[in-house]
Design a protein around this motif. Structure first.
Motif, PDB file in Angstrom:
ATOM      1  N   LEU A 112     107.916  -6.114   4.462  1.00 26.92           N
ATOM      2  CA  LEU A 112     108.195  -5.209   3.399  1.00 26.92           C
ATOM      3  C   LEU A 112     107.135  -5.342   2.255  1.00 26.92           C
ATOM      4  O   LEU A 112     107.148  -4.307   1.573  1.00 26.92           O
ATOM      5  CB  LEU A 112     109.427  -5.608   2.830  1.00 26.92           C
ATOM      6  N   ASP A 113     106.534  -6.366   2.315  1.00 28.81           N
ATOM      7  CA  ASP A 113     105.285  -6.445   1.352  1.00 28.81           C
ATOM      8  C   ASP A 113     104.148  -5.514   1.491  1.00 28.81           C
ATOM      9  O   ASP A 113     103.418  -5.232   0.771  1.00 28.81           O
ATOM     10  CB  ASP A 113     104.734  -8.004   1.215  1.00 28.81           C
TER      11      ASP A 113
ATOM     12  N   TRP B  18     105.723   1.480  -2.563  1.00 28.09           N
ATOM     13  CA  TRP B  18     107.087   0.948  -3.266  1.00 28.09           C
ATOM     14  C   TRP B  18     106.853   0.044  -4.391  1.00 28.09           C
ATOM     15  O   TRP B  18     105.849  -0.822  -4.213  1.00 28.09           O
ATOM     16  CB  TRP B  18     107.841   0.235  -2.250  1.00 28.09           C
TER      17      TRP B  18
ATOM     18  N   ARG C  84     111.168  -3.568  -3.185  1.00 28.16           N
ATOM     19  CA  ARG C  84     110.989  -4.289  -2.378  1.00 28.16           C
ATOM     20  C   ARG C  84     111.708  -5.576  -2.416  1.00 28.16           C
ATOM     21  O   ARG C  84     112.382  -5.943  -1.314  1.00 28.16           O
ATOM     22  CB  ARG C  84     109.454  -4.641  -2.051  1.00 28.16           C
TER      23      ARG C  84
END
Length: 404
Positions: A64-65, A70, A75
């Motif tokens: 996700l990082d 975003w 996140r």
């Protein structure tokens, strides 16, 4: 012909699998609508879902990082809710002397599934009426010294062999995967994720590179029909691989073939025939007791073919079992009744320990192929790829050493 499977493997990388994988909510495998629904949990606008889809399926992020469009707060909220990317991870990789690579990919539950990368393919699509088939025939002509265009510099041409289940329930007697039995179905994300993980490893890009998919790895795709078709749609719509560059092989699951015939978007179809009559086929493929050859061929007749498309019949040649000229003549009679454009792929059986068959003689393979051709049936011999690392057709058994 030397089988070659007794040679040691070259292990490219083998990080340890996690001992206790964390149960999570994988994002990879979700459709656009499902991604929007997931983002709605966080009151995020729909364009955040589009950013997520781009990151998952085009950029092929692993965490996700890596979704940098975003904000960090989003996140963190998504992660706190139990979501993760969920892209299968290559846990082990084995390289063949011919350049083929076989992977054990880590999936949920601490299990692994197998996927194969075949640079330049195995000639399996040759003659099937698709662009991929035309490319393979052109490659074969170039190998024989005929005229043809070279592969553009910097572009790749490869086939990825994809699994639909861990293990297999069909129990074909000549197949090493059958020794595993069936462990579980894969999810749509785990099926499509194999492709994404391998594309990422090779920095391959559909559209720029000529990437073909064959759903011929572990498992029977039509016994995991919904997940397989969801993965195929995802690969077409999000990853960008045309359905005409995909082929799915079935052992003859008639209800699956009939459902498949009604699909608006579908890969090409290959039928694992492997025998010229029910008696021989039942001895090597017990599924024949449920759906005999006539039932399978009746189902195949329902398939609406695209322009130039041909149905493929796969035929594994087992020495002394199904490789006689009399068997070739029976195959001709069977296939003439279908009244559909078709072709036959002949596969020389790939050996493995504990399997009580032997490879056919090269002369018998050539004679079988020529008999089909002389009788008007297009017939091609699939090249064995990765036989020395248990990556060839029928050899996938999660083998991690030189002894299966």
């Amino acid at each position: 012909m030397s089988p070659g499977w007794e040679q040691p493997f070259l292990i490219l990388d083998a990080p340890a699998l996690p001992a206790d994988p964390v149960a999570a909510r994988p994002l990879f495998g979700l459709s656009n609508q499902q991604l929007e629904e997931a983002m709605a949990e966080f009151s995020a606008p729909t364009w955040r879902a589009r950013q997520l889809g781009e990151a998952l399926y085009r950029q092929r992020v692993e965490t996700l990082d890596e979704i940098t469009p975003w904000p960090k707060t989003l996140r963190e909220r998504v992660r706190a809710a139990g979501f993760e990317v969920g892209l299968p991870r290559i846990a082990q990789a084995f390289q063949s002397v011919d350049g083929t690579e076989r992977y054990l990919l880590a999936v949920a539950g601490g299990q692994t599934v197998e996927t194969v990368w075949m640079p330049e393919g195995d000639d399996g699509e040759a003659g099937d009426g698709s662009e991929a088939g035309d490319e393979e025939q052109g490659s074969e002509r170039r190998a024989q010294g005929s005229a043809g265009k070279d592969q553009p510099a910097g572009r790749k041409r490869a086939t990825i062999c994809v699994s639909s289940q861990i293990g297999c329930a069909v129990n074909c007697r000549f197949c090493l995967t059958a020794k595993l039995g069936i462990q579980r179905n894969l999810t749509a994300g785990e099926i499509a994720g194999q492709v994404a993980a391998v594309l990422k490893r090779h920095d391959a890009e559909p559209g720029r590179d000529r990437i073909n998919l064959v759903f011929m790895g572990m498992g029977e795709p039509f016994l995991n029909y919904d997940a397989f078709m969801a993965a195929a749609r995802l690969l077409v719509e999000e990853v960008g691989i045309a359905e005409s560059r995909m082929t799915v092989s079935t052992s003859g699951v008639v209800p699956g073939i009939l459902r498949f015939a009604a699909e608006p978007v579908r890969p090409k179809l290959a039928i694992s025939l492997n025998a010229s009559n029910d008696q021989v086929r039942e001895s090597v493929m017990p599924i024949t007791r449920k759906w005999d050859i006539a039932a399978v061929l009746d189902a195949v007749r329902q398939l609406p073919l695209r322009p130039r498309e041909r149905v493929t019949f796969e035929y594994v040649l087992l020495g002394g079992i199904n490789d006689r000229i009399a068997h070739a003549d029976e195959v001709v009679k069977l296939l003439r009744r279908i009244n559909l454009p078709l072709k036959v792929n002949l596969i020389v059986w790939n050996p493995g320990p504990g399997i009580p068959y032997h490879m056919p003689e090269a002369a018998d393979v050539s004679a079988f192929q020529q008999r089909l051709i002389d009788r008007g049936i297009p017939a091609f011999i699939r090249r064995p790829r990765g036989r020395d690392i248990y990556a060839a057709c029928g050899q996938l058994k999660q083998t991690a050493s030189a002894t299966a």
